[in-house]
Design an enzyme around this catalytic site. Structure first.
Site, PDB file in Angstrom:
ATOM      1  N   SER A 255       0.749  -1.201   0.037  1.00 25.30           N
ATOM      2  CA  SER A 255      -0.007  -0.061  -0.016  1.00 25.30           C
ATOM      3  C   SER A 255       0.665   1.198  -0.069  1.00 25.30           C
ATOM      4  O   SER A 255       1.840   1.389   0.284  1.00 25.30           O
ATOM      5  CB  SER A 255      -0.977  -0.090   1.280  1.00 25.30           C
ATOM      6  OG  SER A 255      -0.142   0.261   2.209  1.00 25.30           O
ATOM      7  N   LYS A 256       0.171   2.310  -0.234  1.00 23.97           N
ATOM      8  CA  LYS A 256       0.904   3.559  -0.421  1.00 23.97           C
ATOM      9  C   LYS A 256       1.914   4.078   0.506  1.00 23.97           C
ATOM     10  O   LYS A 256       2.711   4.657   0.628  1.00 23.97           O
ATOM     11  CB  LYS A 256      -0.215   4.632  -0.652  1.00 23.97           C
ATOM     12  CG  LYS A 256       0.322   6.100  -1.258  1.00 23.97           C
ATOM     13  CD  LYS A 256      -0.067   6.407  -2.608  1.00 23.97           C
ATOM     14  CE  LYS A 256       0.819   7.481  -3.025  1.00 23.97           C
ATOM     15  NZ  LYS A 256       1.158   7.446  -4.389  1.00 23.97           N
ATOM     16  N   ARG A 257       1.163   3.702   2.012  1.00 25.19           N
ATOM     17  CA  ARG A 257       1.932   4.055   3.122  1.00 25.19           C
ATOM     18  C   ARG A 257       3.228   3.658   3.258  1.00 25.19           C
ATOM     19  O   ARG A 257       4.293   3.955   4.031  1.00 25.19           O
ATOM     20  CB  ARG A 257       1.010   3.666   4.469  1.00 25.19           C
ATOM     21  CG  ARG A 257      -0.047   4.657   4.874  1.00 25.19           C
ATOM     22  CD  ARG A 257      -0.804   4.181   5.958  1.00 25.19           C
ATOM     23  NE  ARG A 257      -1.472   3.154   5.503  1.00 25.19           N
ATOM     24  CZ  ARG A 257      -1.640   1.800   6.200  1.00 25.19           C
ATOM     25  NH1 ARG A 257      -0.818   1.615   7.065  1.00 25.19           N
ATOM     26  NH2 ARG A 257      -2.418   0.930   5.667  1.00 25.19           N
ATOM     27  N   GLY A 259       5.401   3.086   0.770  1.00 25.27           N
ATOM     28  CA  GLY A 259       6.277   3.440  -0.527  1.00 25.27           C
ATOM     29  C   GLY A 259       5.701   3.721  -1.661  1.00 25.27           C
ATOM     30  O   GLY A 259       4.263   3.494  -1.316  1.00 25.27           O
TER      31      GLY A 259
END
Ligand code: GLU
Length: 490
Positions: A255-257, A259
């Site tokens: 997920s975005k969190r 990387g």
């Protein structure tokens, strides 16, 4: 269904950026179709209007194009089954939902959000898995007619049969079975007239004559519902291949969190499409070694061009276990492919659309090639090249090699200065500088005592290319000026 022509599809929802895992799904679908002389279709699944994000569609087109994962049919290029955007096919889904009602395979449900919420809370309190309790299935024909006439909002739900085992023969996972008790009476058509994913995907995969559905494993629990829908409509189901999920190093879903996950981020940073494709192909697949090759002690081939992947990729060799996204590996591939380029091509790639440092073109080209050696992407190369031409101010302590005293550092720099001053312009190249300076360094026993202060004075940095390379790039005059500057610090 005419299965003689393989047809695969990539069916993203335009809800944001193009996720790197989605690009892998698209790549695998594309490779499989092309290996079988088939067609690869792009279809936009935009029925969840609340999640629609402006610009997401462009990110899909540009990401696919960048990677060379080219579709044969799609919203932007048309094809025999237009439209390829689900929001433009709403009448079709309504018609098919009605067909299921007529066949008694689906029913109207008038329960409002509050009722459903209460139902859910009660079930959770009783430690039951939340599931629609089918209360609207008990409505009489007259009650339904009345409610429809009064224009009460409704959804259409599919009727899950009782006591059935639904089997999937997955091309990656093998046989997977679900019991019908595990399945909810899935909403097929929402109260706003939009289909849910489940209805739309089945209708479209059928109408678009998709032979192989390739998607990630998170969709596996939906597949038994889809298989039932194919059965209700009397359609032959496609074959399924559920691909392993992409995971963060801690095994959570990527997920975005944790990387960068957007393909656009990698494009911006200056990753090469061939590196990304090669890397993604190996994220969940590997070519394996023939037993002869392995007997000969050969290692598995790791660098694959798109053409080679088209030859060797196989769905059968796709792994079941989730694939961990490893940025170091991607960086390795990118560095490898960057180094394959000629200095000219590399420089053109690294500096396209970017402001170059103020320096003669050949110097920039050379600096770019040298900095590429220890860089992961174009952005990093640009930063380092800019620093070569505009070195940072540094503290004199950085000049210190091991426990050198200041006067020794000064002496060391002065002797480098003298040597460099003595090299004629025409011989001022890295090789020559290396030969001459190394000879002097060797005389001193500890080579670092000459080379370290010299390199720091030229670069201003703890880590940089060798001093010979920097000196050649910036030229004699600037090299001498930087050394003199460093001496002044002492
Ligand atoms: N629209 C779904 C997605 O966003 C497609 C899933 C499938 O391929 O069936 O991933």
């Amino acid at each position: 269904m005419n299965k003689s022509q393989v047809r695969t599809r990539f069916a993203p929802s335009p809800t944001g950026y193009l996720h790197i895992g989605s690009l892998r799904t698209a790549l695998y679908s594309y490779l499989f179709a092309k290996q079988h002389n088939g067609k690869f279709i792009l279809r936009l699944e935009d029925t969840d209007q609340k999640r629609f994000v402006e610009g997401a569609t462009d990110a899909i087109y540009s990401g696919l194009k960048w990677a060379g994962v080219n579709h044969d049919e799609g919203p932007d290029i048309g094809g025999p089954f237009v439209p390829y955007i689900q929001s433009q096919r709403l009448d079709l889904y309504k018609k098919y939902a009605q067909e299921l009602i007529d066949k008694d395979k689906a029913y109207y449900c008038f329960c409002d959000a509050k009722t459903l919420e209460e139902m859910r809370n009660e079930q959770v309190a009783r430690k039951q898995a939340p599931k629609y309790d089918r209360r609207c299935l008990k409505l009489s024909k007259e009650e339904i007619a009345q409610k429809l006439a009064a224009e009460e909002p409704y959804v259409i739900r599919m009727k899950i049969p009782e006591n059935r085992t639904i089997e999937i023969n997955d091309l990656v996972r093998g046989k997977v079975a679900y019991r019908s008790e595990e399945l909810d009476d899935q909403v097929l058509l929402k109260s706003d007239g939009y289909p849910t994913y489940h209805l739309a995907v089945v209708v479209d995969d059928h109408l678009m004559q998709i032979t192989h559905v390739t998607r990630t494993e998170e969709w596996l629990p939906s597949t038994p519902k889809h298989i039932l829908l194919y059965e209700y409509f009397g359609w032959e189901a496609p074959l399924f291949a559920h691909l392993p999920l992409l995971l963060n190093a801690d095994k959570t879903k990527m997920s975005k969190r944790k990387g960068d996950v957007a393909v656009g981020d990698y494009i911006k940073k200056g990753y090469l499409p061939e590196a990304m494709v090669n890397y993604l192909a190996f994220l969940g697949w590997n070519p394996g070694l023939s037993s002869e090759a392995s007997a000969k002690g050969e290692r598995e081939k790791e660098t694959y061009s798109m053409e080679e992947l088209l030859k060797d990729f196989s769905l059968e060799r796709v792994h079941k276990a989730g694939a961990v996204f490893n940025i170091e590996k991607l960086n390795w591939y990118n560095n490898y492919y960057l180094k394959q380029k000629s200095a000219q091509d590399l420089s053109a790639f690294v500096w396209q659309g970017e402001e170059k440092p103020k320096a003669p073109e050949p110097q920039i080209t050379k600096a770019t090639a040298i900095e590429c050696e220890r860089s992961n992407n174009a952005e990093e190369i640009r930063e380092k090249v800019n620093l070569l031409f505009n070195p940072p101010a540094f503290d004199k302590s950085l000049l210190n090699w091991k426990a050198m005293e200041e006067k020794d550092i000064k002496e060391s720099l002065e002797s480098s200065q003298k040597i460099i001053a003595g090299i004629p312009e025409k011989d001022f190249n890295s090789e020559n500088l290396k030969n001459i300076l190394m000879e002097e360094a060797a005389k001193r026993g500890d080579k670092g005592s000459l080379l370290w202060p010299l390199r720091v004075s030229l670069s201003g940095l703890k880590n940089s290319p060798p001093p010979f390379d920097i000196a050649e790039i910036i030229g004699k005059e600037k090299s001498l000026a930087r050394i003199a500057q460093a001496i002044k610090l002492l």
